[in-house]
Design an enzyme around this catalytic site. Structure first.
Site, PDB file in Angstrom:
ATOM      1  N   CYS A   1      53.878  35.744  67.690  1.00 20.90           N
ATOM      2  CA  CYS A   1      54.763  35.667  66.519  1.00 20.90           C
ATOM      3  C   CYS A   1      54.093  35.259  65.212  1.00 20.90           C
ATOM      4  O   CYS A   1      54.153  36.005  64.243  1.00 20.90           O
ATOM      5  CB  CYS A   1      55.924  34.726  66.815  1.00 20.90           C
ATOM      6  SG  CYS A   1      57.033  35.450  68.020  1.00 20.90           S
TER       7      CYS A   1
HETATM    8  N1  LIG Z   1      57.789  36.047  72.098  1.00 21.60           N
HETATM    9  C1  LIG Z   1      58.370  35.153  71.302  1.00 21.60           C
HETATM   10  O1  LIG Z   1      58.125  33.950  71.384  1.00 21.60           O
HETATM   11  C2  LIG Z   1      59.358  35.597  70.250  1.00 21.60           C
HETATM   12  C3  LIG Z   1      60.155  34.626  69.626  1.00 21.60           C
HETATM   13  C4  LIG Z   1      61.081  35.038  68.680  1.00 21.60           C
HETATM   14  C5  LIG Z   1      61.179  36.384  68.339  1.00 21.60           C
HETATM   15  N2  LIG Z   1      60.357  37.302  68.943  1.00 21.60           N
HETATM   16  C6  LIG Z   1      60.517  38.711  68.576  1.00 21.60           C
HETATM   17  O2  LIG Z   1      61.281  39.351  69.590  1.00 21.60           O
HETATM   18  C7  LIG Z   1      60.823  40.696  69.793  1.00 21.60           C
HETATM   19  C8  LIG Z   1      60.417  40.898  71.231  1.00 21.60           C
HETATM   20  O3  LIG Z   1      59.333  40.032  71.503  1.00 21.60           O
HETATM   21  P1  LIG Z   1      58.793  39.812  72.983  1.00 21.60           P
HETATM   22  O4  LIG Z   1      57.753  38.780  72.899  1.00 21.60           O
HETATM   23  O5  LIG Z   1      59.942  39.607  73.914  1.00 21.60           O
HETATM   24  O6  LIG Z   1      58.143  41.261  73.245  1.00 21.60           O
HETATM   25  P2  LIG Z   1      57.515  41.864  74.576  1.00 21.60           P
HETATM   26  O7  LIG Z   1      56.481  42.819  74.143  1.00 21.60           O
HETATM   27  O8  LIG Z   1      57.187  40.759  75.526  1.00 21.60           O
HETATM   28  O9  LIG Z   1      58.726  42.681  75.221  1.00 21.60           O
HETATM   29  C9  LIG Z   1      59.278  43.837  74.682  1.00 21.60           C
HETATM   30  C10 LIG Z   1      59.831  44.667  75.834  1.00 21.60           C
HETATM   31  O10 LIG Z   1      60.543  45.771  75.314  1.00 21.60           O
HETATM   32  C11 LIG Z   1      60.335  46.883  76.169  1.00 21.60           C
HETATM   33  N3  LIG Z   1      60.698  48.099  75.465  1.00 21.60           N
HETATM   34  C12 LIG Z   1      60.076  48.714  74.437  1.00 21.60           C
HETATM   35  N4  LIG Z   1      60.747  49.821  74.072  1.00 21.60           N
HETATM   36  C13 LIG Z   1      61.813  49.930  74.888  1.00 21.60           C
HETATM   37  C14 LIG Z   1      62.882  50.850  75.008  1.00 21.60           C
HETATM   38  N5  LIG Z   1      63.001  51.908  74.183  1.00 21.60           N
HETATM   39  N6  LIG Z   1      63.793  50.655  75.959  1.00 21.60           N
HETATM   40  C15 LIG Z   1      63.709  49.595  76.775  1.00 21.60           C
HETATM   41  N7  LIG Z   1      62.727  48.678  76.710  1.00 21.60           N
HETATM   42  C16 LIG Z   1      61.796  48.843  75.782  1.00 21.60           C
HETATM   43  C17 LIG Z   1      58.880  46.753  76.543  1.00 21.60           C
HETATM   44  O11 LIG Z   1      58.568  47.491  77.701  1.00 21.60           O
HETATM   45  C18 LIG Z   1      58.754  45.249  76.752  1.00 21.60           C
HETATM   46  O12 LIG Z   1      59.023  44.876  78.092  1.00 21.60           O
HETATM   47  C19 LIG Z   1      59.705  40.910  68.772  1.00 21.60           C
HETATM   48  O13 LIG Z   1      60.241  41.430  67.601  1.00 21.60           O
HETATM   49  C20 LIG Z   1      59.219  39.489  68.511  1.00 21.60           C
HETATM   50  O14 LIG Z   1      58.618  39.367  67.257  1.00 21.60           O
HETATM   51  C21 LIG Z   1      59.477  36.936  69.910  1.00 21.60           C
END
Ligand SMILES: NC(=O)c1ccc[n+]([C@@H]2O[C@H](COP(=O)([O-])OP(=O)(O)OC[C@H]3O[C@@H](n4cnc5c(N)ncnc54)[C@H](O)[C@@H]3O)[C@@H](O)[C@H]2O)c1
Length: 418
Positions: A261
């Site tokens: 992030c």
């Molecule tokens: N990781 C954190 O601590 C955190 C905290 C707050 C906000 N965020 C935000 O949340 C969002 C997600 O982050 P994350 O860390 O969970 O990401 P991640 O990469 O761990 O997970 C994303 C998931 O989405 C799936 N995906 C992608 N396209 C898809 C589709 N069309 N249909 C179904 N699944 C699909 C991927 O396969 C993956 O499993 C980002 O925007 C991130 O900036 C993350």
């Protein structure tokens, strides 16, 4: 409520599991079959404190996972978009997964009667959710859609705890009807719930992360100055943190921030600022301090043992922070890359993140115990503050501590900023 969640990463899976725990019926969707199979077998595909217990308890009852987005959307009233929003090469945000999801949702909603609320939970630059709305309207042919932006502030490693005990909930609403439904979902949380427009919600997330990243780079810079002046930056941090306007949190000087992030979000906000002809001087400096910080450990190491070629160097800690297996943008990556460039022989250990790091550096030696790293190496770099690193036998070896894990003061010990 009946909820579908797109994306089963850190945010999506935690969101889905926690809403199931709170009594809602949740279907999680992903495009990766292994993740879906694992969840349905009651196993968490990621390591997050307390997550597996929630999954174990609710899968087969109120929680399920599927590859079938259509089935998930048609059987629910509300869909959270939690897909990744990675950085592009130039630091700007890559919104392809978001756009693709919006298109897919639009096509499916064409076949669904009745009102459906779409909630963007992924971190997206201001104006994105408005575009998501336009894409869904285009592909569904519908105008009566609910749209919200609901940023997530959870910390990896404490994601379940943070999701269930947030400091605040931000509801960005396209209109009152959309916001009212999302408010209903969150109304039993005891924290403040702030209702704003879509763009403001998007910006609150970026401004929060940019502020925290700034605090870290600030104290690291103060630490770098303190080190040259032989001042203990941790005492300085204690002194400034006692000021209630500042607070002691995020003032631990060290080898820099990482994770999925902070680096990505600060870069995305800086890129957005430039796109609208604003020069984000402060944000750029935050990133620059952070980029250089892990390499300071290598400099300190060289001061102690000179040329690193063929030297056996141990790296303790690979995850960007403890209690996580996440190595995205971890300082350990910068450090190992540099050690390999300098032709060192690298021994590494992390309680959770070795599997992930092996995908980036398959050829260094991974040890199954932290003590083995110390035994094999002539100098040790402590890069993540795992609790277990506190009580090892460092055997008078050279230690460069990037996280103030040890309290040592002998000649072989060097703190990055102290
Ligand atoms: N990781 C954190 O601590 C955190 C905290 C707050 C906000 N965020 C935000 O949340 C969002 C997600 O982050 P994350 O860390 O969970 O990401 P991640 O990469 O761990 O997970 C994303 C998931 O989405 C799936 N995906 C992608 N396209 C898809 C589709 N069309 N249909 C179904 N699944 C699909 C991927 O396969 C993956 O499993 C980002 O925007 C991130 O900036 C993350």
């Amino acid at each position: 409520m009946n909820i579908s969640v797109i994306g089963t990463g850190y945010v999506g899976l935690v969101t889905g599991a926690c809403f199931a725990k709170l009594g809602h019926k949740v279907i999680c969707v992903d495009v990766i079959k292994e993740k879906i199979d694992l969840i349905n077998r009651k196993v968490s595909p990621i390591y997050e404190e307390g997550l597996e217990e929630v999954i174990y308890k609710h899968v087969g009852k109120s929680l399920s996972a599927t590859l079938d987005l259509k089935k998930a959307i048609l059987s629910t009233d509300m869909t959270f978009i939690c897909v990744g929003t990675p950085s592009r090469e130039d630091g700007s945000i890559d919104l392809n997964y978001i756009k693709k999801s919006a298109e897919q949702i639009g096509k499916i909603l064409k076949e669904k009667s009745g009102y459906h609320l779409i909630v963007v939970k992924s971190t997206v630059v201001p104006s994105t959710t408005e575009k998501v709305k336009e894409i869904i309207e285009k592909f569904s042919g519908k105008k009566d859609l609910g749209i919200c932006m609901n940023p997530e502030f959870l910390r990896e490693g404490k994601a379940v705890h943070d999701f269930l005990n947030p400091d605040r909930i931000v509801i960005g609403e396209y209109d009152k009807k959309s916001g009212d439904i999302l408010y209903e979902l969150y109304k039993d949380f005891s924290c403040p719930i702030l209702r704003v427009d879509l763009k403001t919600a998007e910006m609150i997330k970026y401004a929060s992360n940019a502020f925290l990243a700034t605090k870290i780079s600030f104290i690291n810079e103060i630490g770098n100055i303190c080190k040259k002046l032989d001042i203990d930056v941790y005492k300085v941090a204690e002194g400034i943190g006692l000021d209630s306007r500042i607070s002691p949190k995020f003032l631990n000087a060290g080898c820099g921030f990482g994770g999925s992030c902070f680096p990505k979000d600060v870069k995305a906000l800086a890129a957005k600022a430039k796109e609208i002809n604003y020069n984000p001087i402060l944000l750029e400096s935050v990133l620059k301090v952070n980029k250089d910080q892990p390499l300071r450990m290598i400099e300190l190491l060289k001061n102690k043992i000179g040329n690193l070629e063929n030297k056996k160097i141990g790296v303790l800690g690979l995850a960007f922070k403890p209690n996580s297996d996440d190595i995205r943008e971890a300082p350990a990556i910068t450090i190992i890359k540099k050690l390999i460039k300098e032709k060192s022989i690298v021994y590494a250990y992390d309680p959770k993140a070795m599997k992930n790091m092996k995908k980036i550096f398959p050829d260094i030696s991974y040890e199954n115990k932290a003590q083995n790293v110390i035994d094999n190496s002539e100098a040790i770099l402590i890069v993540t503050e795992w609790q277990e690193f506190k009580n090892l036998d460092y055997k008078e070896k050279i230690v460069i501590d990037g996280r103030k894990v040890l309290e040592k003061k002998d000649i072989n010990y060097e703190g990055i900023c102290w």
